[in-house]
Structures are given as C-alpha cells and as structure tokens.
Scaffold this active site. Structure first.
Site, PDB file in Angstrom:
ATOM      1  N   LYS A  52      49.359  59.006  40.291  1.00  0.00           N
ATOM      2  CA  LYS A  52      48.359  58.725  41.326  1.00  0.00           C
ATOM      3  C   LYS A  52      48.003  57.233  41.320  1.00  0.00           C
ATOM      4  O   LYS A  52      48.311  56.527  40.348  1.00  0.00           O
ATOM      5  CB  LYS A  52      47.111  59.580  41.066  1.00  0.00           C
ATOM      6  CG  LYS A  52      46.432  59.308  39.736  1.00  0.00           C
ATOM      7  CD  LYS A  52      45.451  60.424  39.371  1.00  0.00           C
ATOM      8  CE  LYS A  52      44.780  60.125  38.030  1.00  0.00           C
ATOM      9  NZ  LYS A  52      44.003  61.281  37.537  1.00  0.00           N
ATOM     10  N   TYR A 270      31.103  28.391  36.838  1.00  0.00           N
ATOM     11  CA  TYR A 270      29.895  28.835  37.551  1.00  0.00           C
ATOM     12  C   TYR A 270      28.797  29.229  36.587  1.00  0.00           C
ATOM     13  O   TYR A 270      29.057  29.894  35.573  1.00  0.00           O
ATOM     14  CB  TYR A 270      30.217  30.065  38.408  1.00  0.00           C
ATOM     15  CG  TYR A 270      30.976  29.776  39.676  1.00  0.00           C
ATOM     16  CD1 TYR A 270      30.473  28.915  40.638  1.00  0.00           C
ATOM     17  CD2 TYR A 270      32.188  30.416  39.914  1.00  0.00           C
ATOM     18  CE1 TYR A 270      31.174  28.682  41.816  1.00  0.00           C
ATOM     19  CE2 TYR A 270      32.895  30.197  41.082  1.00  0.00           C
ATOM     20  CZ  TYR A 270      32.379  29.328  42.038  1.00  0.00           C
ATOM     21  OH  TYR A 270      33.067  29.106  43.182  1.00  0.00           O
TER      22      TYR A 270
HETATM   23  C1  LIG Z   1      44.309  61.642  36.225  1.00  0.00           C
HETATM   24  C2  LIG Z   1      44.511  63.049  35.845  1.00  0.00           C
HETATM   25  C3  LIG Z   1      45.413  63.391  34.826  1.00  0.00           C
HETATM   26  C4  LIG Z   1      46.060  62.370  33.927  1.00  0.00           C
HETATM   27  O1  LIG Z   1      45.124  61.976  32.966  1.00  0.00           O
HETATM   28  P1  LIG Z   1      45.448  60.851  31.865  1.00  0.00           P
HETATM   29  O2  LIG Z   1      44.211  60.799  31.066  1.00  0.00           O
HETATM   30  O3  LIG Z   1      45.724  59.614  32.626  1.00  0.00           O
HETATM   31  O4  LIG Z   1      46.633  61.311  31.101  1.00  0.00           O
HETATM   32  C5  LIG Z   1      45.679  64.731  34.615  1.00  0.00           C
HETATM   33  N1  LIG Z   1      45.062  65.677  35.356  1.00  0.00           N
HETATM   34  C6  LIG Z   1      44.170  65.392  36.318  1.00  0.00           C
HETATM   35  C7  LIG Z   1      43.513  66.488  37.067  1.00  0.00           C
HETATM   36  C8  LIG Z   1      43.858  64.068  36.590  1.00  0.00           C
HETATM   37  O5  LIG Z   1      42.950  63.775  37.524  1.00  0.00           O
END
Ligand SMILES: *Cc1c(COP(=O)(O)O)cnc(C)c1O
Length: 390
Positions: A52, A270
C-alpha cells in the site's frame, strides 16, 4: 583543497535532488526470510506482501514485480485505485484491497480482478449480490478482534450469509493486530484467541492475522497467510528485542550544495535555534521537509559524509538542511558542492532516523519525497504490455 582524489561519493547529472536507492535484492531476501518463518509452501502456508501507499513510498511496481518473481503470489494495497495501478505491473497476482468496498465500486473490482476486504455486513451483502450476477469472485473478510478500526465485529458474523461467503473462491478471513510490536502486550493474546475462535467458521478460507511484527510473536499467530509490509522494506519488526533481523533496503543520498567555514560567532537557520563558534564548518544539503526530511529532525541526529557523522544543526527548512561538518573537515574529509551525504543507510537506518524525529520508521518511509531519483538495483523488467494487461 586542491587534490582531485575524492573519498566521498559525488552526485551525477540529473540527481541534484538526491538519490534514493531501493535494494531489491535485500527486499527479496527479507521476503524469503519471512516466507521461511511462515513455514513455506510445504507447510501449506504462504507469505503475502503489503505494498500500500506505493510500496511504503518506495515504488509499488518495482517492489511487487521483484517479489512476484521470488514466488510471492498475494499483494495487499489500501485503495482500489492502488490495486488498479498494481494490476498493470502484475497481470497474474492476487491483489486484495484493505480499505474495502465503497458503494458503486464492485465493477471496478471485477474489472481489474481485485479482491475487496469486506469490512461490514453491508459490504458482504453488496459483494454477494454482485457475485450473484457476475459469478463468484474472490474476496477477503475482515473481522475486527480488537483494533477497532476496520472490520466487522465477531458478533456480526451471525448476520452474514456464511455459506455464500464460504462458497467464494479464494476466500481470505483476516484480522489485524494492534500491538504486535509489543510482544508482552495482553491484547495480542486476546486478539489471537478471538481470531482462532472464528477461524473454524470459514473451513475453506485462508486465515491471515500477522503483520511484520505479528510474524515474530509465535507460531500460533501465523495461520495460513502472512501479511508483512514494514519489515520487507528493512524496518525492524522486533523493536523491543533490539537487533533487526531484516536487511536494510533503503539508502538515501543527498548532495552538498555549499560548504564553508564560519569565521565568527553565528546562528544557523530559521529561528536562530543553533549557534556556532570558530572553528566551524557548515554544509548545506539539498533536502528538506518537502522531501520528507521532517522538520522535527531540526537539531537532531546526523548525516554521514565520507563515513563520518555530521550532526544536523539548525532548523530543517523546506528544501535545505544544514549540518556541522567541522569534525569531518578537520579529519581530512574533502567536502565540496556535489559531495553526497548519506541521510539513511545501513548504519543510520529508517528506525534510527525515526527515533530522532520522534516518530516511527513507517512515517519516514512513506514521507520520502518524489524529487529523489529512485534507483532499483535488482529490478525485474516490466512485462511487455501485449498480453495480460487488464
Ligand atoms: C499496513 C497493514 C499491514 C502491514 O503491516 P506492517 O506492520 O507494515 O507489516 C498488514 N495488515 C493490515 C490490515 C495493514 O493495514
């Protein structure tokens, strides 16, 4: 400073905004390690990959193509649109969309052969109605066992047509752990037990509970399908145990734009939040918070030039960051415009950088800017679009 010999690496034309190297061989090794933890195909279990947010900011297509070539057959994305894009890179793979089925999306899912996570009874009903017309089509069912985010309450299972769901091909039943990175947290055990309790109601489905950290909790958290993301990209899935079992995947190098000796007492950047007094050398680098080098890292942590730590000094600004290179210069490092500084690498990992920024490595990865030139050693060439494009 007249010698030509150049110990620190130097920038190439077209890389003035920095170079983000994504080591796909290391990524593949990480996936194989997690697959082996699952027990592998011989055990009837598999390891998926979560890609994702464009592969946690690293590039979903090159990441997924390489993992597919290693034997990874299932990929998770957040949005249907991400699935649509990924389908072009992966004509064959199973693609599951975590965020679920919004009204009117069923055709989009079918069209690109995406499996939705059904997150409530309405989505289950809508998908079953769609399947009644379009034919049985894979889906995942997300049951909430304690995360209180997406998914149906286990009690809601009485209100869904389990027989019809169980008749879907390739059904996955899943849940998500809230505290997997804290092995001693009591919620882990409660979620595992709640998931194990509903699992028999889906005899033909693959069950999936563990994210990266969940895969390190124990054999009874693994079920049939692992669902790691962060650890594939080199993040530490066992932060409380210390040593990271994963190989680093990301290297971020950014060129020095200017370096100079500061001859009086001065403030830097800054807000004048840092001061220097002679002898002092300051280098200005071509990355800032617009590139995901978070402003929270102002006056925190260090970059590495020629292998030497150079502390971040002053506030991080939008496109620039200033580092104190006095020690490196005094030790003989030749630093000049175009010299590359390592902002993230094997010595100074995404978890280390996150520690300085007061956040988690997930946020560091997904913030990495679009201006960096991305390089993919170990890349698998894109398939010709002639066949299989959806
Ligand atoms: C993002 C996500 C994962 C992966 O989790 P990690 O901690 O990055 O391994 C797995 N399952 C769901 C439902 C997620 O949202």
């Amino acid at each position: 400073m007249t010698r030509r010999a150049e110990p620190a690496s130097a920038v190439q034309t077209g890389e003035a905004a920095g170079v983000l190297t994504v080591d796909l061989d290391a990524l593949a090794a990480n996936w194989r390690l997690l697959r082996d933890r699952m027990g592998g195909p011989e055990a009837g279990r598999a390891c998926a990959a979560v890609v994702k947010a464009d592969g946690y900011g690293l590039g979903a297509a090159p990441v997924a193509r390489r993992l597919a070539s290693e034997g990874c057959a299932t990929f998770f994305v957040a949005h249907a649109e991400e699935g649509e894009t990924l389908r072009r890179a992966l004509p064959e793979a199973e693609i599951i969309v975590l965020n679920g089925l919004l009204p009117g999306e069923a055709t989009l899912y079918s069209c690109h052969r995406l499996a939705p996570c059904l997150n409530d009874t309405g989505q289950v009903r809508a998908w079953l109605e769609h399947c009644a017309e379009a034919g049985p089509t894979p889906a995942a069912l997300h049951v909430d066992t304690g995360m209180t985010r997406l998914g149906l309450d286990p009690q809601d299972l009485d209100a869904v047509d389990l027989d019809a769901l169980n008749a879907l091909p390739g059904l996955v039943v899943m849940s998500h752990l809230a505290c997997a990175d804290e092995p001693d947290h009591p919620l882990n055990r409660r979620q595992q037990a709640a998931f194990a309790e509903i699992r028999p109601r889906f005899p033909a489905a693959r069950a999936s509970l563990a994210n990266s950290s969940g895969l390190f909790l124990g054999a009874d958290y693994r079920f049939d399908l692992g669902r790691p993301g962060y650890s594939l990209y080199g993040g530490n899935p066992t932060p409380s145990a210390g040593a990271n079992p994963m190989r680093p995947v990301v290297r971020l190098q950014v060129p020095v734009l200017q370096v100079r000796e500061i001859r009086g007492r001065r403030t830097v950047g800054y807000g004048a939040t840092a001061g220097t007094a002679p002898p002092a050398w300051i280098a200005t680098l071509a990355a800032g918070y617009a590139d995901g080098y978070l402003r929270a890292m102002s006056n925190r942590g260090a970059v590495f030039i020629d292998g030497r730590a150079c502390p971040v000094t002053g506030r991080v600004s939008m496109d620039l960051l200033t580092v104190d290179v006095t020690e490196a210069v005094q030790a003989g490092s030749e630093i000049r415009p175009g010299t590359l500084a390592d902002l993230i690498d094997a010595r100074h990992t995404i978890d280390d950088v996150a520690g300085h920024a007061g956040t988690i490595g997930y946020e560091i990865l997904t913030s990495l800017g679009s201006r960096y030139r991305r390089r993919y050693p170990g890349e698998i060439e894109a398939a010709r679009p002639a066949q299989g494009s959806a």
